[in-house]
Design an enzyme around this catalytic site. Structure first.
Site, PDB file in Angstrom:
ATOM      1  N   HIS A  33      26.451  13.615 -36.964  1.00 44.44           N
ATOM      2  CA  HIS A  33      25.110  14.011 -36.857  1.00 44.44           C
ATOM      3  C   HIS A  33      24.505  14.745 -35.494  1.00 44.44           C
ATOM      4  CE1 HIS A  33      24.747  12.038 -40.678  1.00 44.44           C
ATOM      5  NE2 HIS A  33      25.313  10.899 -40.335  1.00 44.44           N
ATOM      6  N   GLN A  87      22.202  17.642 -43.173  1.00 41.05           N
ATOM      7  CA  GLN A  87      22.407  15.898 -42.662  1.00 41.05           C
ATOM      8  C   GLN A  87      23.558  15.872 -41.616  1.00 41.05           C
ATOM      9  OE1 GLN A  87      24.663  12.909 -44.129  1.00 41.05           O
ATOM     10  NE2 GLN A  87      23.248  12.241 -45.211  1.00 41.05           N
TER      11      GLN A  87
END
Length: 294
Positions: free
Chosen positions: A193, A242
C-alpha cells in the site's frame, strides 16, 4: 443492519479451514476446486503445513481468501453491507456476488505473485505506530526524504506506515521522539500500500480489467473510497488503486455505521477486525463466525 467484514494477510494460522473441509461437502468441493485452479494443493499447507509454509506470499493470500469465502458460503452469509481489509476486499466482493469464487481466487493469486515480484525489486518494509494521532503520523512522513507513507489506518491510535527501509528507520525514530507509545518495524517482505507497489498495480490492473464483475447484492465499502460502492467499474478501479493507496479501515467502519450498520460480523480466520471495530466505534454487536462444534 449487519455488516460483514473480511480479514487480510496476517490472519492465517496452521490448521485453518480443516474443520470446514471435514464437516461440509460444499466446502470440500470448493477447496478441491481451489487446488486445481492454483496448480498445487494449498489445502495440504493450510491444514498441516508450517508457519513458514503459510508465510509464502503465494500461499498466504489465497489461504485467507479461501477460508473467508468458503466459510461465508457454507454458513449462508447474506450481508446488508460488506468490507474487507486489504486482501479481504476480494473476499467481500465474492460474498456480495460481485465476483465469482473462481475469478476471485485467480485474481488473489495473481495479486500475491505481483506483490511478491514488486517486493523483490526494492528492499522495503512497514512499521506499526501506536499512540499518535493520524495527522501527526502523516506530518512526520511528509518531512522524510525517500518513500514513507501511511499504509493502514487500522483504528484511532494505530497506524501502519510503509516505505523504503531507510525511510522507515528514520520515521520510526521520529515517531518515538514525537511521543508514540510504540513504533516498531513489522516482519513483512515489502512496502504494501505504498508507491513501491506500482509494478504490482500495473500487473494486476490488466487482470482485474479482464475479469467479469457483476453488480453486488449489497454495497461494499472499499479501502480506497471508504463509501458504499455498487458500480462494477468503480469497484474495479478502486481495487487497482488499492495496491498503492492506504487501507482506510477506520473510515470504512465509520461510514458503515453512518449508513446504518448496527452489528459487525468478521468472516474468516482470527479476530483482528473484531478488535479494530470495537476500538473505532461502539456497535451493538461485534462477533466472528465459525463452524458449530469446531
Amino acid at each position: 443492519m449487519n455488516a460483514y467484514v473480511f480479514p487480510g494477510q496476517g490472519a492465517q494460522f496452521v490448521g485453518m479451514g480443516k474443520d470446514l473441509y471435514d464437516s461440509s461437502a460444499v466446502a470440500k468441493e470448493m477447496f478441491e476446486k481451489a487446488n486445481d485452479i492454483l496448480g498445487f494443493r494449498i489445502t495440504d499447507l493450510m491444514f498441516a503445513g508450517t508457519d513458514e509454509d503459510l508465510r509464502q506470499t503465494k500461499v498466504t493470500q489465497p489461504a485467507v481468501f479461501l477460508h473467508s469465502v468458503i466459510l461465508a458460503k457454507v454458513l449462508g452469509v447474506n450481508p446488508d453491507m460488506t468490507a474487507g481489509h486489504s486482501l479481504g476486499e476480494f473476499s467481500a466482493l465474492v460474498a456480495a456476488g460481485a465476483l465469482s469464487f473462481e475469478d476471485g481466487l485467480r485474481l488473489v493469486s495473481k495479486r500475491a505473485m505481483a506483490m511478491q515480484k514488486a517486493c523483490e525489486l526494492q528492499p522495503s518494509t512497514m512499521a506499526a505506530v501506536l499512540g499518535l494521532a493520524d495527522d501527526v503520523v502523516e506530518d512526520i512522513c511528509s518531512t522524510i526524504e525517500g518513500v514513507v507513507v501511511p499504509a493502514n489506518y487500522n483504528c484511532p491510535g494505530q497506524l501502519v506506515i510503509s516505505g523504503s527501509i531507510e525511510a522507515i528507520d528514520e520515521a520510526v525514530a521520529k515517531m518515538e521522539e514525537a511521543g508514540a507509545k510504540r513504533a516498531i518495524k513489522l516482519a513483512v517482505g515489502g512496502a504494501f500500500h505504498s508507491p513501491l507497489m506500482e509494478p504490482a498495480r500495473q500487473e494486476l490492473a490488466a487482470a482485474i480489467e479482464a475479469a467479469p464483475f457483476s453488480k453486488p447484492v449489497c454495497p461494499i465499502y472499499q479501502n480506497v473510497s471508504t463509501i458504499a460502492e455498487t458500480n462494477p467499474d468503480t469497484i474495479k478501479a478502486n481495487l487497482v488503486k488499492q495496491l498503492t493507496s492506504p487501507v482506510k479501515w477506520t473510515q470504512c467502519v465509520r461510514s458503515m455505521i453512518k449508513d446504518g450498520a448496527t452489528s459487525f460480523t468478521e468472516v474468516g480466520p482470527g479476530s483482528v477486525l473484531q478488535g479494530l471495530v470495537k476500538k473505532i466505534a461502539k456497535a451493538d454487536s461485534v462477533e466472528g463466525l465459525e463452524i458449530k462444534g469446531a
